[in-house]
Design a protein around this motif. Structure first.
Motif, short mmCIF file in Angstrom:
data_model
loop_
_atom_site.label_atom_id
_atom_site.label_comp_id
_atom_site.label_asym_id
_atom_site.label_seq_id
_atom_site.Cartn_x
_atom_site.Cartn_y
_atom_site.Cartn_z
N VAL A 37 0.79 -1.35 0.02
CA VAL A 37 0.03 0.00 -0.01
C VAL A 37 0.77 1.08 -0.03
N PRO A 38 0.25 2.31 -0.49
CA PRO A 38 1.09 3.65 -0.46
C PRO A 38 1.24 4.20 1.13
N GLY A 39 2.20 4.86 0.99
CA GLY A 39 2.75 5.45 2.44
C GLY A 39 4.18 4.95 3.07
N LYS A 40 4.21 5.42 4.17
CA LYS A 40 5.26 4.89 5.18
C LYS A 40 4.91 4.34 6.47
N ALA A 41 5.75 3.39 6.89
CA ALA A 41 5.66 2.69 8.35
C ALA A 41 4.23 2.19 8.62
N ILE A 42 3.58 1.50 7.35
CA ILE A 42 2.15 1.32 7.54
C ILE A 42 2.24 -0.25 7.60
N ALA A 43 1.58 -0.97 8.56
CA ALA A 43 1.28 -2.13 8.85
C ALA A 43 -0.47 -2.41 9.38
N ASN A 44 -1.29 -2.29 8.41
CA ASN A 44 -2.57 -2.55 8.77
C ASN A 44 -3.12 -4.02 8.65
N GLU A 45 -3.27 -4.67 9.82
CA GLU A 45 -3.97 -6.15 9.87
C GLU A 45 -5.11 -6.02 9.07
N VAL A 46 -5.17 -7.23 8.34
CA VAL A 46 -6.38 -7.55 7.62
C VAL A 46 -7.12 -8.46 8.71
N LYS A 47 -8.43 -7.75 9.23
CA LYS A 47 -9.29 -8.31 9.96
C LYS A 47 -9.79 -9.63 9.84
N SER A 48 -9.87 -10.18 8.67
CA SER A 48 -10.49 -11.30 8.46
C SER A 48 -9.10 -12.62 8.09
N MET A 49 -8.03 -11.86 8.27
CA MET A 49 -6.81 -12.83 7.91
C MET A 49 -5.92 -12.44 9.04
N PRO A 50 -6.07 -12.92 10.26
CA PRO A 50 -5.05 -12.67 11.42
C PRO A 50 -3.56 -13.01 10.93
N GLY A 51 -2.64 -12.03 11.42
CA GLY A 51 -1.45 -12.47 10.86
C GLY A 51 -0.86 -11.91 9.51
N VAL A 52 -1.83 -11.19 8.76
CA VAL A 52 -1.58 -10.75 7.60
C VAL A 52 -1.92 -9.37 7.40
N TYR A 53 -0.90 -8.71 6.93
CA TYR A 53 -1.02 -7.16 6.91
C TYR A 53 -1.10 -6.51 5.48
N GLN A 54 -1.65 -5.36 5.39
CA GLN A 54 -1.32 -4.54 4.47
C GLN A 54 -0.19 -3.78 4.67
N LEU A 55 1.19 -3.47 3.77
CA LEU A 55 2.35 -2.95 4.09
C LEU A 55 2.72 -1.83 3.33
N SER A 56 3.23 -0.75 3.64
CA SER A 56 4.04 -0.03 3.05
C SER A 56 5.31 -0.53 2.60
N VAL A 57 5.70 0.10 1.27
CA VAL A 57 6.94 -0.45 0.82
C VAL A 57 8.07 -0.64 1.72
N ASP A 58 8.39 0.39 2.59
CA ASP A 58 9.46 -0.09 3.61
C ASP A 58 9.16 -1.09 4.42
N LYS A 59 7.93 -1.37 4.63
CA LYS A 59 7.81 -2.56 5.59
C LYS A 59 7.55 -4.03 4.85
N ILE A 60 7.38 -3.74 3.57
CA ILE A 60 7.30 -4.89 2.48
C ILE A 60 8.84 -5.19 2.53
N VAL A 61 9.72 -4.38 2.38
CA VAL A 61 11.26 -4.59 2.29
C VAL A 61 11.52 -5.45 3.68
N GLU A 62 10.88 -4.93 4.76
CA GLU A 62 11.35 -5.77 6.11
C GLU A 62 10.92 -7.29 6.06
N GLU A 63 9.65 -7.31 5.66
CA GLU A 63 9.27 -8.62 5.48
C GLU A 63 9.98 -9.62 4.45
N ALA A 64 10.23 -8.74 3.36
CA ALA A 64 11.09 -9.79 2.40
C ALA A 64 12.47 -10.22 3.02
N LYS A 65 13.14 -9.10 3.86
CA LYS A 65 14.25 -9.75 4.25
C LYS A 65 14.18 -10.99 5.46
N GLU A 66 13.08 -10.77 6.20
CA GLU A 66 12.65 -12.07 7.13
C GLU A 66 12.42 -13.34 6.02
#
Length: 330
Positions: A37-66
């Motif tokens: 999703v657009p923006g920075k430092a965004i991690a919005n949990e999807v209510k119907s999918m516990p543990g899954v998030y909409q992530l800004s690009v910086d957070k996507i990169v963190e997830e990718a590293k993990e």
């Protein structure tokens, strides 16, 4: 002399069971979906999918590293744009959200494979996967004009750094159109993972929350497959293979394990199965209520998909599964 055969001999010890296991799940089988999703430092949990998030690009990169550190070889990117329109502009624009995420991930984790979901439903104002005839409220997508949009989208994603293009709109001829577009643009070496047998399924509900892609009217049954059809899946995968697909996908997975097996038997191409959002959410809900053992059910499910013929499994359980596989010495 009775019983002459004692199959239980090979089940008597955990290590022996491991040695003779016919199907072994590994982290190399897994692909992890991510929502950008657009923006920075965004991690919005999807209510119907516990543990899954909409992530800004910086957070996507963190997830990718993990993901990479866990040994998972690939992610697949979905995008939620800031603006939607009839032309799905944000899908094929060079500054689109998937394009930005793909470039950022490849710069940060160059050895991680980035797959770009190549569809238009997240980017159109009506939520359908292509052009609609003016005034048509049935959800009947115009096939051939949509191919041009998909071609532009695929080229833009490849240009941004995507390693694999994964068209999911179920348009007739979409693999050929995208292959031609990629080749003409100089991306002859980019593989296509086709959503070749994608069913009009009720299991997609939570995904549409995550991707914000629910159709505003009608449904997708004019282009996605009828759940009752299995022979048609073979026709679809054969057409896509003939058009230049490098890998083939069956979606959803659990209710279509027979289709996964048929596809595996009908092709020499790698077969992927998408363990979709509804399948994930049912397990999560049951586990959160204490009704099942989450680890055991997830591992049994993923192993079952591989046993059915899946070479690759797209799953929201990927990170947890990778940790469990490591713990089990896989």
């Amino acid at each position: 002399m009775f019983p002459l055969h004692r199959p239980r001999r090979l089940r008597s010890h955990p290590q022996l069971r491991r040695m003779v296991s016919e199907t072994v799940l590994s982290t190399s089988d897994l692909i992890y979906p991510l929502f950008a999703v657009p923006g920075k430092a965004i991690a919005n949990e999807v209510k119907s999918m516990p543990g899954v998030y909409q992530l800004s690009v910086d957070k996507i990169v963190e997830e990718a590293k993990e993901v990479y550190d866990l040994g998972i070889p690939a992610i697949i990117l979905f995008g939620i744009p800031e603006d939607k329109d009839l032309e799905a502009t944000s899908a094929w624009h060079d500054c689109g959200i998937v394009q930005k995420a793909a470039t950022a991930v490849k710069q940060a984790v160059p050895d991680l494979i980035v797959i770009a979901d190549t569809c238009l439903c997240e980017y159109t104002s009506h939520g359908h996967c292509g052009y609609l005839e003016l005034g048509d409220l049935t959800g009947r997508v115009l096939n051939d004009p949509t191919l041009e949009l998909l071609k532009k989208t695929a080229v833009s994603q490849a240009k941004a750094g995507a390693d694999i293009i994964a068209p999911s709109g179920m348009m007739d001829g979409f693999v050929q159109a995208i292959r031609m577009g990629l080749d003409e643009a100089g991306y002859q070496d980019i593989p296509i993972l086709s959503y070749a047998a994608k069913y009009a399924s009720s299991y997609y509900g939570p995904f549409r929350d995550a991707a914000e892609s629910t159709p505003q009217f009608g449904d997708r049954r004019t282009y996605q497959m009828d759940p009752g059809n299995a022979r048609e899946a073979i026709k679809e995968i054969q057409l896509d293979a003939a058009e230049g697909a490098d890998m083939l996908m069956v979606k959803p997975a659990l209710a279509y394990m027979d289709v996964i097996l048929r596809v595996k038997q009908a092709t020499n191409l790698p077969v992927a199965a998408y363990n979709v959002s509804g399948e994930y959410s049912m397990i999560k809900a049951a586990a959160l209520n204490g009704w099942i053992d989450e680890q055991q059910v997830v591992m049994e499910t993923l192993t079952g998909l591989k046993r059915a013929g899946a070479d690759l499994i797209l799953t929201y359980h990927a990170k947890d599964a990778a940790r469990w596989i490591a713990k089990l010495g896989g």
